[in-house]
Design an enzyme around this catalytic site. Structure first.
Site, short mmCIF file in Angstrom:
data_model
loop_
_atom_site.label_atom_id
_atom_site.label_comp_id
_atom_site.label_asym_id
_atom_site.label_seq_id
_atom_site.Cartn_x
_atom_site.Cartn_y
_atom_site.Cartn_z
N ILE A 26 1.14 6.81 0.08
CA ILE A 26 0.22 6.09 0.37
C ILE A 26 -0.90 6.22 0.51
O ILE A 26 -1.90 6.95 -0.19
CB ILE A 26 0.49 6.70 1.82
CG1 ILE A 26 2.24 6.42 2.68
CG2 ILE A 26 -0.38 5.59 2.84
CD1 ILE A 26 2.11 8.03 3.71
N CYS A 27 -1.37 4.17 0.00
CA CYS A 27 -2.43 4.21 -0.28
C CYS A 27 -4.07 3.70 0.90
O CYS A 27 -3.81 2.95 1.44
CB CYS A 27 -3.19 3.14 -1.42
SG CYS A 27 -4.85 2.67 -1.32
N LEU A 28 -3.82 4.56 1.50
CA LEU A 28 -5.25 4.61 2.76
C LEU A 28 -5.94 5.88 2.90
O LEU A 28 -6.21 6.67 2.85
CB LEU A 28 -4.01 5.13 4.08
CG LEU A 28 -4.62 5.25 5.75
CD1 LEU A 28 -4.59 3.95 5.69
CD2 LEU A 28 -3.25 5.75 6.63
N ASN B 20 1.13 -1.26 0.03
CA ASN B 20 0.16 0.03 -0.41
C ASN B 20 0.70 0.99 -0.24
O ASN B 20 0.13 2.34 0.52
CB ASN B 20 -1.04 -0.23 1.30
CG ASN B 20 -1.42 -1.11 1.68
OD1 ASN B 20 -1.57 -2.03 1.98
ND2 ASN B 20 -3.03 -1.46 0.35
#
Length: 195
Positions: free
Chosen positions: A88-90, A80
């Protein structure tokens, strides 16, 4: 306009709790609170354990009503997190952000993401594939990256200078650069390579 009074309060909250949480946030420069550096420890029991990860934080004008823009400056091998850009994939850094959240809660969420990768919603497809298809290789690579990029070297300053000289950098320049970055040989190498 960024609510700088709130940002000050958040920075104080982080510094009060740094011994327990290991999470630090500090201004990138003395002139602005809109650019910050966050530091999180790698979670225990993960390939990131023992590492210290730096995150660049840019506060948009509408903060805290818009999420902070965060990206890793320390290289990380994680489904991620982009291995190239540190993106950042959040969800809470995108559409699930709430003004009730703080920089500390955002960094705690990033730290939790290190513990619990979501390979079905990857930021880095190559890492996600490795995580799903060859987990042991993923763990080995993540550990290697943590050792290489997120741990302070135990080498003394003279050994670090020697290493940089062997790479072709002049001794005086290597020594000055190492001192400027607090002895972090990865940062020194980056600085020397970027001119």
């Amino acid at each position: 306009m960024v609510d700088f009074a709130r940002v000050q309060k958040e920075l104080q909250e982080c510094s009060r709790d740094v011994e327990r949480s290991g999470i630090k946030v500090s201004p990138k420069s003395d002139s602005s609170l809109a650019r910050l550096i966050g530091t999180i420890p790698g979670p225990i029991g993960t390939p990131y354990e023992g590492g210290t990860f730096q995150i660049d934080i840019a506060l948009p004008d509408a903060y805290p009503f818009e999420p902070p823009k965060m990206k890793f400056t320390t290289k990380v091998w994680h489904p991620n997190i982009s291995s190239q850009s540190g993106a950042i994939c959040l969800d809470i850094l995108k559409d699930q952000w709430s003004p009730a959240l703080t920089l500390k809660t955002a960094l705690l969420s990033v730290q939790a993401l290190l513990s619990a990768p979501q390979p079905d919603d990857p930021q880095d497809a190559v890492v996600a594939q490795q995580y799903l298809k060859d987990y042991q290789t993923f763990v080995g690579t993540a550990r290697y990256w943590t050792e290489s990029f997120a741990k302070k070297s135990s080498l003394g300053i003279e050994e670090k200078v020697q290493k940089l000289v062997e790479m072709g950098f002049p001794e005086a320049q290597a020594r000055t650069t190492l001192e400027a970055v607090g002895g972090d040989e990865n940062l020194a190498l980056e600085k020397l390579c970027s001119g």
